[in-house]
Design an enzyme around this catalytic site. Structure first.
Site, PDB file in Angstrom:
ATOM      1  N   TYR A  66       0.640  -1.019   0.185  1.00 44.47           N
ATOM      2  CA  TYR A  66       0.434   0.148  -0.058  1.00 44.47           C
ATOM      3  C   TYR A  66       0.926   1.198   0.026  1.00 44.47           C
ATOM      4  O   TYR A  66       0.967   1.816   1.205  1.00 44.47           O
ATOM      5  CB  TYR A  66      -0.686   0.313   1.375  1.00 44.47           C
ATOM      6  CG  TYR A  66      -1.691  -1.360   1.311  1.00 44.47           C
ATOM      7  CD1 TYR A  66      -2.244  -1.564  -0.197  1.00 44.47           C
ATOM      8  CD2 TYR A  66      -2.141  -1.375   2.194  1.00 44.47           C
ATOM      9  CE1 TYR A  66      -3.071  -2.930   0.236  1.00 44.47           C
ATOM     10  CE2 TYR A  66      -3.465  -2.732   2.288  1.00 44.47           C
ATOM     11  CZ  TYR A  66      -3.851  -3.211   1.392  1.00 44.47           C
ATOM     12  OH  TYR A  66      -4.972  -4.447   1.302  1.00 44.47           O
ATOM     13  N   PHE A 216     -12.941  -6.123   1.755  1.00 42.82           N
ATOM     14  CA  PHE A 216     -14.097  -4.933   1.495  1.00 42.82           C
ATOM     15  C   PHE A 216     -15.478  -5.511   1.912  1.00 42.82           C
ATOM     16  O   PHE A 216     -16.634  -5.384   1.499  1.00 42.82           O
ATOM     17  CB  PHE A 216     -14.292  -5.240  -0.717  1.00 42.82           C
ATOM     18  CG  PHE A 216     -12.971  -4.959  -1.453  1.00 42.82           C
ATOM     19  CD1 PHE A 216     -11.872  -4.275  -0.858  1.00 42.82           C
ATOM     20  CD2 PHE A 216     -13.229  -5.671  -2.587  1.00 42.82           C
ATOM     21  CE1 PHE A 216     -11.545  -3.788  -1.473  1.00 42.82           C
ATOM     22  CE2 PHE A 216     -12.072  -5.727  -3.543  1.00 42.82           C
ATOM     23  CZ  PHE A 216     -11.366  -4.167  -3.193  1.00 42.82           C
ATOM     24  N   THR A 222     -16.114  -0.046  -5.162  1.00 40.46           N
ATOM     25  CA  THR A 222     -17.752   0.070  -5.105  1.00 40.46           C
ATOM     26  C   THR A 222     -18.502   0.644  -3.868  1.00 40.46           C
ATOM     27  O   THR A 222     -19.291  -1.187  -2.876  1.00 40.46           O
ATOM     28  CB  THR A 222     -18.048  -0.387  -5.922  1.00 40.46           C
ATOM     29  OG1 THR A 222     -17.760  -1.539  -7.140  1.00 40.46           O
ATOM     30  CG2 THR A 222     -19.594  -0.945  -6.655  1.00 40.46           C
ATOM     31  N   PRO A 223     -18.980   1.470  -3.064  1.00 36.35           N
ATOM     32  CA  PRO A 223     -19.238   1.047  -1.786  1.00 36.35           C
ATOM     33  C   PRO A 223     -20.524   0.734  -1.779  1.00 36.35           C
ATOM     34  O   PRO A 223     -21.741   0.744  -3.439  1.00 36.35           O
ATOM     35  CB  PRO A 223     -19.821   2.315  -1.709  1.00 36.35           C
ATOM     36  CG  PRO A 223     -18.477   2.989  -2.353  1.00 36.35           C
ATOM     37  CD  PRO A 223     -18.229   2.493  -3.457  1.00 36.35           C
ATOM     38  N   LEU A 224     -21.630  -0.366  -1.256  1.00 37.58           N
ATOM     39  CA  LEU A 224     -22.379  -1.166  -0.689  1.00 37.58           C
ATOM     40  C   LEU A 224     -23.309   0.283  -1.257  1.00 37.58           C
ATOM     41  O   LEU A 224     -23.553   1.159  -0.274  1.00 37.58           O
ATOM     42  CB  LEU A 224     -22.413  -1.803   0.123  1.00 37.58           C
ATOM     43  CG  LEU A 224     -21.343  -2.823   0.592  1.00 37.58           C
ATOM     44  CD1 LEU A 224     -21.940  -3.154   2.200  1.00 37.58           C
ATOM     45  CD2 LEU A 224     -21.980  -4.160  -0.111  1.00 37.58           C
TER      46      LEU A 224
END
Ligand SMILES: NC(=O)c1ccc[n+]([C@@H]2O[C@H](COP(=O)([O-])OP(=O)(O)OC[C@H]3O[C@@H](n4cnc5c(N)ncnc54)[C@H](OP(=O)(O)O)[C@@H]3O)[C@@H](O)[C@H]2O)c1
Length: 299
Positions: A66, A216, A222-224
């Protein structure tokens, strides 16, 4: 500690003295955009990490890829000398060339260098837990032997550089193969209300007292989004993200959370998921989200 910060109780990694609060923190969001380079505001990243500790979190998930290197360096800057009970979990198996892509790095040399990079950048002599991250199909696993890379990590463990080993992005067959080489204390795969493919695997791991750590948990890049999540959140006076985390906590006692955020405010909201109680019918409604086609998740 107040009820609000009970962090979902604790879980002890199998055959170890490592006990983690069930709500931890995932540090991937602390790097720059696309997990590359420095964040816009390093002080804000430091503040998030310090707030995590002051909320009682004792599990931080990271990787030296990261940034690369930068997230671990920020963790060291924020928290060193580390609290006694802090468990830092890292992962190896990829590297980041100059173009910012993610490249498989599984040779003996790659893995040995990755362990030494993690040790140096975190300021440690030994790492609590290292996950071998398989490339699979990206964010989903695919079959294939892990004997060679895991044997290298098991040797580094014997040398005292690693205390415990875990796996990431793997199948049950790969776990079984890994267990012929060394003890596995945790598995980190993609799982959330929209991705429930690992249901049977989670139950099997629970039987073996192995931690399952969903990556995730809030949908990652891709936010819920789902109308069910939203209506449940409204009825509980909570946020959809808190409901998504509470659902994971209630799913199985071996699930440990590592939601990622670059925001102190979001971090505080996320830990409050521990006090949400979901009724049986609500859990059933949330279970059904993944079976719906994407387009119908808002209806
Ligand atoms: N093993 C693997 O292959 C793998 C892969 C990916 C990730 N991971 C690990 O898993 C951890 C979690 O994954 P992740 O960070 O990618 O995804 P995530 O936790 O599912 O979601 C993070 C996203 O949700 C947002 N968010 C967080 N809390 C929120 C809240 N309360 N309200 C609204 N938005 C919120 C964050 O934005 P803000 O910053 O604005 O809050 C960020 O965009 C990572 O940090 C990493 O340690 C592992």
């Amino acid at each position: 500690m107040s009820e609000q910060t009970n962090l979902g109780g604790t879980f002890t990694l199998p055959n170890t003295s490592i006990t983690m609060k069930r709500i931890g923190y995932g540090a991937m969001q602390l790097a720059g955009p696309n997990v590359w380079g420095a964040p816009r505001d390093v002080d804000a990243a430091v503040a998030v990490l310090r707030e995590a500790i002051s909320l009682g979190i004792n599990h931080i998930d990271t990787s030296d890829f990261y940034g690369p290197h930068i997230t671990n360096q920020i963790i060291r800057q924020a928290l060193y000398p580390y609290p006694k009970d802090l468990v830092i979990v890292t992962k190896v198996g990829a590297r980041r060339p100059e173009d910012g892509s993610w490249v498989l790095a599984m040779s003996r040399q790659d893995l040995t260098e990755a362990i030494h990079d993690n040790l140096r950048n975190l300021g440690l002599d030994t790492i609590d837990v290292v996950n071998l991250r398989l490339m699979g199909d990206g964010h989903g696993p695919s079959e294939g032997s892990l004997v060679e890379p895991l044997t290298t990590l098991a040797e580094l463990k014997k040398q005292g550089l690693i205390r415990h080993l875990g796996l990431s992005n793997v199948t049950p067959t790969q776990l079984a193969e890994a267990q012929t080489i060394t003890q596995i204390v945790c598995v980190q795969n993609q799982y959330n209300v929209a991705h429930q493919e690992d249901d049977a695997f989670i139950d099997d791991l629970a039987q073996q007292s192995i931690a399952y750590v969903p990556f995730f948990p809030l949908g990652g890049f891709t936010p819920l989004q789902s109308s069910v999540l939203e209506s449940v959140a409204k009825s509980l006076d909570a946020t959809p993200m808190q409901v998504a985390l509470a659902w994971l906590l209630q799913r199985s006692p071996n699930i440990l959370l590592i939601p990622g955020t670059s925001s102190v405010e979001h971090l505080r909201q996320n830990v409050k998921a521990a006090v949400l109680q979901l009724e049986q019918q609500t859990v059933a409604d949330l279970n059904a989200i993944a079976a719906k086609p994407l387009a119908d998740r808002f209806s």
